[in-house]
Scaffold this active site. Sequence first.
Site, PDB file in Angstrom:
ATOM      1  N   LYS A  22      -0.459  12.456   3.029  1.00 48.42           N
ATOM      2  CA  LYS A  22      -1.293  12.851   4.147  1.00 48.42           C
ATOM      3  C   LYS A  22      -0.404  13.559   5.166  1.00 48.42           C
ATOM      4  O   LYS A  22       0.813  13.419   5.131  1.00 48.42           O
ATOM      5  CB  LYS A  22      -2.031  11.657   4.736  1.00 48.42           C
ATOM      6  CG  LYS A  22      -1.172  10.468   5.147  1.00 48.42           C
ATOM      7  CD  LYS A  22      -2.071   9.290   5.492  1.00 48.42           C
ATOM      8  CE  LYS A  22      -1.321   8.110   6.084  1.00 48.42           C
ATOM      9  NZ  LYS A  22      -0.805   7.186   5.058  1.00 48.42           N
TER      10      LYS A  22
ATOM     11  N   ASP B 196       2.589  11.315   9.185  1.00 48.17           N
ATOM     12  CA  ASP B 196       1.550  11.614   8.193  1.00 48.17           C
ATOM     13  C   ASP B 196       0.149  11.293   8.709  1.00 48.17           C
ATOM     14  O   ASP B 196      -0.838  11.637   8.071  1.00 48.17           O
ATOM     15  CB  ASP B 196       1.834  10.943   6.834  1.00 48.17           C
ATOM     16  CG  ASP B 196       1.945   9.436   6.920  1.00 48.17           C
ATOM     17  OD1 ASP B 196       1.890   8.886   8.036  1.00 48.17           O
ATOM     18  OD2 ASP B 196       2.094   8.800   5.849  1.00 48.17           O
ATOM     19  N   ARG B 197       0.060  10.618   9.861  1.00 47.34           N
ATOM     20  CA  ARG B 197      -1.272  10.337  10.426  1.00 47.34           C
ATOM     21  C   ARG B 197      -1.560  11.280  11.581  1.00 47.34           C
ATOM     22  O   ARG B 197      -0.647  11.851  12.176  1.00 47.34           O
ATOM     23  CB  ARG B 197      -1.344   8.902  10.945  1.00 47.34           C
ATOM     24  CG  ARG B 197      -1.178   7.873   9.860  1.00 47.34           C
ATOM     25  CD  ARG B 197      -1.469   6.497  10.417  1.00 47.34           C
ATOM     26  NE  ARG B 197      -1.284   5.490   9.386  1.00 47.34           N
ATOM     27  CZ  ARG B 197      -1.837   4.298   9.406  1.00 47.34           C
ATOM     28  NH1 ARG B 197      -2.620   3.942  10.425  1.00 47.34           N
ATOM     29  NH2 ARG B 197      -1.622   3.434   8.437  1.00 47.34           N
TER      30      ARG B 197
ATOM     31  N   GLU C 274      -9.786   6.508   6.426  1.00 48.12           N
ATOM     32  CA  GLU C 274     -10.273   6.135   7.761  1.00 48.12           C
ATOM     33  C   GLU C 274      -9.133   5.802   8.726  1.00 48.12           C
ATOM     34  O   GLU C 274      -9.325   5.776   9.928  1.00 48.12           O
ATOM     35  CB  GLU C 274     -11.257   4.969   7.669  1.00 48.12           C
ATOM     36  CG  GLU C 274     -10.757   3.720   6.924  1.00 48.12           C
ATOM     37  CD  GLU C 274      -9.619   2.993   7.575  1.00 48.12           C
ATOM     38  OE1 GLU C 274      -9.661   2.867   8.818  1.00 48.12           O
ATOM     39  OE2 GLU C 274      -8.702   2.550   6.865  1.00 48.12           O
ATOM     40  N   SER C 275      -7.947   5.521   8.169  1.00 50.93           N
ATOM     41  CA  SER C 275      -6.808   5.076   8.960  1.00 50.93           C
ATOM     42  C   SER C 275      -6.033   6.249   9.553  1.00 50.93           C
ATOM     43  O   SER C 275      -4.811   6.239   9.571  1.00 50.93           O
ATOM     44  CB  SER C 275      -5.898   4.226   8.085  1.00 50.93           C
ATOM     45  OG  SER C 275      -5.560   4.943   6.896  1.00 50.93           O
TER      46      SER C 275
ATOM     47  N   ASP D 139       5.912   8.294  10.906  1.00 51.74           N
ATOM     48  CA  ASP D 139       6.463   9.241   9.938  1.00 51.74           C
ATOM     49  C   ASP D 139       5.658  10.537   9.856  1.00 51.74           C
ATOM     50  O   ASP D 139       5.804  11.300   8.904  1.00 51.74           O
ATOM     51  CB  ASP D 139       6.577   8.582   8.560  1.00 51.74           C
ATOM     52  CG  ASP D 139       5.243   8.086   8.033  1.00 51.74           C
ATOM     53  OD1 ASP D 139       4.331   7.827   8.846  1.00 51.74           O
ATOM     54  OD2 ASP D 139       5.093   7.959   6.801  1.00 51.74           O
TER      55      ASP D 139
ATOM     56  N   THR E 100       0.834  -1.208   0.000  1.00 54.46           N
ATOM     57  CA  THR E 100       0.000   0.000   0.000  1.00 54.46           C
ATOM     58  C   THR E 100       0.866   1.255   0.000  1.00 54.46           C
ATOM     59  O   THR E 100       0.521   2.261  -0.597  1.00 54.46           O
ATOM     60  CB  THR E 100      -0.918   0.015   1.249  1.00 54.46           C
ATOM     61  OG1 THR E 100      -1.552  -1.257   1.373  1.00 54.46           O
ATOM     62  CG2 THR E 100      -1.974   1.091   1.150  1.00 54.46           C
TER      63      THR E 100
ATOM     64  N   ARG F 127      -8.841  -6.582   7.416  1.00 55.63           N
ATOM     65  CA  ARG F 127      -9.517  -5.401   7.936  1.00 55.63           C
ATOM     66  C   ARG F 127     -10.996  -5.488   7.579  1.00 55.63           C
ATOM     67  O   ARG F 127     -11.355  -5.695   6.418  1.00 55.63           O
ATOM     68  CB  ARG F 127      -8.931  -4.130   7.336  1.00 55.63           C
ATOM     69  CG  ARG F 127      -7.428  -3.977   7.534  1.00 55.63           C
ATOM     70  CD  ARG F 127      -7.016  -2.508   7.525  1.00 55.63           C
ATOM     71  NE  ARG F 127      -5.581  -2.315   7.387  1.00 55.63           N
ATOM     72  CZ  ARG F 127      -4.686  -2.475   8.364  1.00 55.63           C
ATOM     73  NH1 ARG F 127      -5.085  -2.877   9.557  1.00 55.63           N
ATOM     74  NH2 ARG F 127      -3.398  -2.264   8.149  1.00 55.63           N
TER      75      ARG F 127
ATOM     76  N   SER G 176       6.367   3.708   8.652  1.00 54.28           N
ATOM     77  CA  SER G 176       5.197   4.450   9.126  1.00 54.28           C
ATOM     78  C   SER G 176       4.673   3.977  10.477  1.00 54.28           C
ATOM     79  O   SER G 176       5.389   4.063  11.462  1.00 54.28           O
ATOM     80  CB  SER G 176       4.116   4.369   8.056  1.00 54.28           C
ATOM     81  OG  SER G 176       3.075   5.224   8.364  1.00 54.28           O
ATOM     82  N   HIS G 177       3.453   3.446  10.482  1.00 55.72           N
ATOM     83  CA  HIS G 177       2.820   3.094  11.760  1.00 55.72           C
ATOM     84  C   HIS G 177       3.291   1.739  12.288  1.00 55.72           C
ATOM     85  O   HIS G 177       2.851   1.307  13.346  1.00 55.72           O
ATOM     86  CB  HIS G 177       1.302   3.077  11.595  1.00 55.72           C
ATOM     87  CG  HIS G 177       0.837   2.018  10.634  1.00 55.72           C
ATOM     88  ND1 HIS G 177       1.009   2.131   9.280  1.00 55.72           N
ATOM     89  CD2 HIS G 177       0.255   0.818  10.841  1.00 55.72           C
ATOM     90  CE1 HIS G 177       0.529   1.049   8.690  1.00 55.72           C
ATOM     91  NE2 HIS G 177       0.070   0.228   9.621  1.00 55.72           N
TER      92      HIS G 177
ATOM     93  N   THR H 220      -7.602   2.230  -1.264  1.00 55.04           N
ATOM     94  CA  THR H 220      -6.801   2.553  -0.085  1.00 55.04           C
ATOM     95  C   THR H 220      -5.355   2.871  -0.479  1.00 55.04           C
ATOM     96  O   THR H 220      -4.764   2.150  -1.284  1.00 55.04           O
ATOM     97  CB  THR H 220      -6.831   1.354   0.880  1.00 55.04           C
ATOM     98  OG1 THR H 220      -8.176   1.198   1.328  1.00 55.04           O
ATOM     99  CG2 THR H 220      -5.925   1.565   2.069  1.00 55.04           C
TER     100      THR H 220
ATOM    101  N   LYS I 270      10.285   3.927   0.245  1.00 52.09           N
ATOM    102  CA  LYS I 270       9.242   4.300  -0.708  1.00 52.09           C
ATOM    103  C   LYS I 270       9.789   5.364  -1.643  1.00 52.09           C
ATOM    104  O   LYS I 270      10.517   6.256  -1.206  1.00 52.09           O
ATOM    105  CB  LYS I 270       8.070   4.856   0.102  1.00 52.09           C
ATOM    106  CG  LYS I 270       6.888   5.319  -0.692  1.00 52.09           C
ATOM    107  CD  LYS I 270       5.714   5.653   0.211  1.00 52.09           C
ATOM    108  CE  LYS I 270       5.831   7.031   0.816  1.00 52.09           C
ATOM    109  NZ  LYS I 270       4.558   7.545   1.335  1.00 52.09           N
TER     110      LYS I 270
ATOM    111  N   ASP J  59       1.835   9.488  13.908  1.00 54.35           N
ATOM    112  CA  ASP J  59       2.432   8.150  13.777  1.00 54.35           C
ATOM    113  C   ASP J  59       3.940   8.218  13.504  1.00 54.35           C
ATOM    114  O   ASP J  59       4.556   9.283  13.596  1.00 54.35           O
ATOM    115  CB  ASP J  59       1.721   7.345  12.679  1.00 54.35           C
ATOM    116  CG  ASP J  59       2.052   7.864  11.286  1.00 54.35           C
ATOM    117  OD1 ASP J  59       2.279   9.076  11.154  1.00 54.35           O
ATOM    118  OD2 ASP J  59       2.086   7.052  10.331  1.00 54.35           O
TER     119      ASP J  59
HETATM  120  C1  VG1 Z   1      -2.810   1.169   5.856  1.00 51.45           C
HETATM  121  C2  VG1 Z   1      -4.070   2.008   5.856  1.00 51.45           C
HETATM  122  C3  VG1 Z   1      -4.104   2.909   4.629  1.00 51.45           C
HETATM  123  C4  VG1 Z   1      -2.833   3.763   4.597  1.00 51.45           C
HETATM  124  C5  VG1 Z   1      -1.612   2.868   4.669  1.00 51.45           C
HETATM  125  C6  VG1 Z   1      -0.326   3.657   4.773  1.00 51.45           C
HETATM  126  O1  VG1 Z   1      -2.782   0.337   4.714  1.00 51.45           O
HETATM  127  O2  VG1 Z   1      -5.214   1.189   5.880  1.00 51.45           O
HETATM  128  O3  VG1 Z   1      -5.253   3.704   4.667  1.00 51.45           O
HETATM  129  O4  VG1 Z   1      -2.785   4.525   3.428  1.00 51.45           O
HETATM  130  O5  VG1 Z   1      -1.682   2.024   5.825  1.00 51.45           O
HETATM  131  O6  VG1 Z   1      -0.340   4.515   5.875  1.00 51.45           O
HETATM  132  P1  VG1 Z   1      -3.198  -1.219   4.774  1.00 51.45           P
HETATM  133  O7  VG1 Z   1      -2.947  -1.731   3.386  1.00 51.45           O
HETATM  134  O8  VG1 Z   1      -2.386  -1.859   5.837  1.00 51.45           O
HETATM  135  O9  VG1 Z   1      -4.656  -1.238   5.141  1.00 51.45           O
HETATM  136  V1  VG1 Z   1       1.109   4.794   6.699  1.00 51.45           V
HETATM  137  O10 VG1 Z   1       0.835   6.104   7.735  1.00 51.45           O
HETATM  138  O11 VG1 Z   1       1.387   3.319   7.326  1.00 51.45           O
HETATM  139  O12 VG1 Z   1       2.166   5.169   5.423  1.00 51.45           O
HETATM  140 CO    CO Z   2       2.444   7.028   8.338  1.00 51.64          CO
END
Ligand code: VG1
Ligand code: CO
Length: 543
Positions: free
Chosen positions: A376, A281-282, A364-365, A279, A18, A496, A113-114, A344, A126, A277
């Site tokens: 984001k 962005d959340r 939504e995340s 990085d 993603t 999910r 990221s998270h 997504t 990335k 989070d």
């Molecule tokens: C998750 C979230 C998605 C978001 C992605 C990257 O992806 O659901 O909405 O864009 O993380 O966010 P997935 O495929 O695990 O549902 V981040 O802040 O981790 O770059």
């Molecule tokens: Co992030």
Amino acid sequence: MTIQTISTIPFAGQRPGTSGLRKKVAEFQQPGYLENFVQAIFNTLVDFAGQTLVVGGDGRYFNRQAIQVILRMAAAHGVGKVLVGQGGILSTPALSCVVRKYGAFGGIVLSASHNPGGPHGDFGIKYNSSNGGPAPERITEAIYSNTLVLDAYSISDAGPVDLDRPGVVRIEQMEVEVIDPVADYAQLMQELFDFDAIRALFASGFRMCFDGMGAVSGPYARTIIEGMLGAPAGTVINGVPLEDFGGHHPDPNPVNAAELIALMDGPNAPDFGAASDGDADRNMIVGRGIAVTPSDSLAIIAANARVAPGYRDGIAGIARSMPTSSAADRVALALGVPCYETPTGWKYFGNLLDAGMVTLCGEESYGTGSSHIREKDGVWAVLFWLNLIAASGKPVEAIVREHWARFGRNYYSRHDYEAVDALAATTMMTHLRAMLPRLAGMAIGSYSVDFADDFIYTDPVDQSVASHQGVRIVMTDGSRIVFRLSGTGTEGATIRLYLERYEADPANHAIPRQQALAELAAIADSVAGLRAHTGREGPTVIT
Ligand code: VG1
Ligand code: CO
């Protein structure tokens, strides 16, 4: 200094998900693993010779080592200049800002990221294009194809660059400039929001807690919120980026940011709480006794966009990821602007933003953002809320309740089944897909199914098609059940389940969320066989 060509053999599984390639740190530490992926990036791109690249990450374990490798490989490939954040730090939104501001060819973000960090956690990489946003799928797929066939990579044998010292140094013919990771971003925020009004709010005794969760948002929040906006020292907690995030799981939701939620629910709670989070962005927005769901936050930002100077002329449109609640759609309708539904992942918003078709985007995340950059942006969302609170003089809870009273409430929740057996998860999805044609028209409990499909997106700008983007079961009253597999996890599979139910009547806006969605959750289980396939009694995380 010489440029070396090192022979290598492909690694399986270097397909970006993603949001980039994410793996356990130990996998990235294998000799050649990172190098192969970076080589595949350079093999895929054209015309970057002499151009500028931006490189930075969220400061997690392996960030500094990875940056040294990327700098030496960029020099070997004839890149003209690299801008790198001091200490190897650049939040994802700050990198996007810097790429755009300096007209760079692209950027490389180092972050998972998270996902948890540290030697036993995750690492990620990335590629972002010249618009500052995540590369589209045709590029990430080309990079992946290249990882399967490459047999060598090029790298300079130069020594390490001192990432802590601002200024310019050279590797081979390439310039490396170590830049302040916060300054350009902070300046952009100042152009978008009413800093005077927010400063006055803090001066009047307004109290806030921003939880950086030991990740990269800390320096940004400290400079902007404590520095430029005059919030008292200590407003930002866990504000120093650490290689292991200080043991935090920097995924800002009420489960992982339990410390902040307890504070906001407790006696003498601050007026406003927020978290970001790994990085940055959340964002999570919290009022006294109320955590705002990200889908509601997007809708509220859209409905009130004009309070912020950067959006005074209104918005062109909104885009939301498919599983995100349709609360924003109702606002778009009222404003007379389009609302797009995308797969997504932020990369799908890029074309709409570049074409000027939308101003605001959200997932939504806990992801919200706008056309100011192409990622984001956690701190941006927090500043928007501060601007809204300052302009309206209302607390978070009143803003949310008044929004529901006007537009109705979209009850919403996500249930995650993490690290389940990968085969069990794909089997469940295969069964579900096979069942879809039979579901339309079916009555289940108090609902009846309007339509059921596997979401396919055709990009309105370049007509590219993304299929298999999630199974949706949509009821005749607009309620929805959505299933998809995560594309960011590094262990087994994560299922999910997204639940949404619309309630127009304000008299019914105080039902506890999980109670309001209980029947839909039960239907989801009975239709998909969630418990049977996963062997789990319930979700690992509910947000
Ligand atoms: C998750 C979230 C998605 C978001 C992605 C990257 O992806 O659901 O909405 O864009 O993380 O966010 P997935 O495929 O695990 O549902 V981040 O802040 O981790 O770059
Ligand atoms: Co992030």
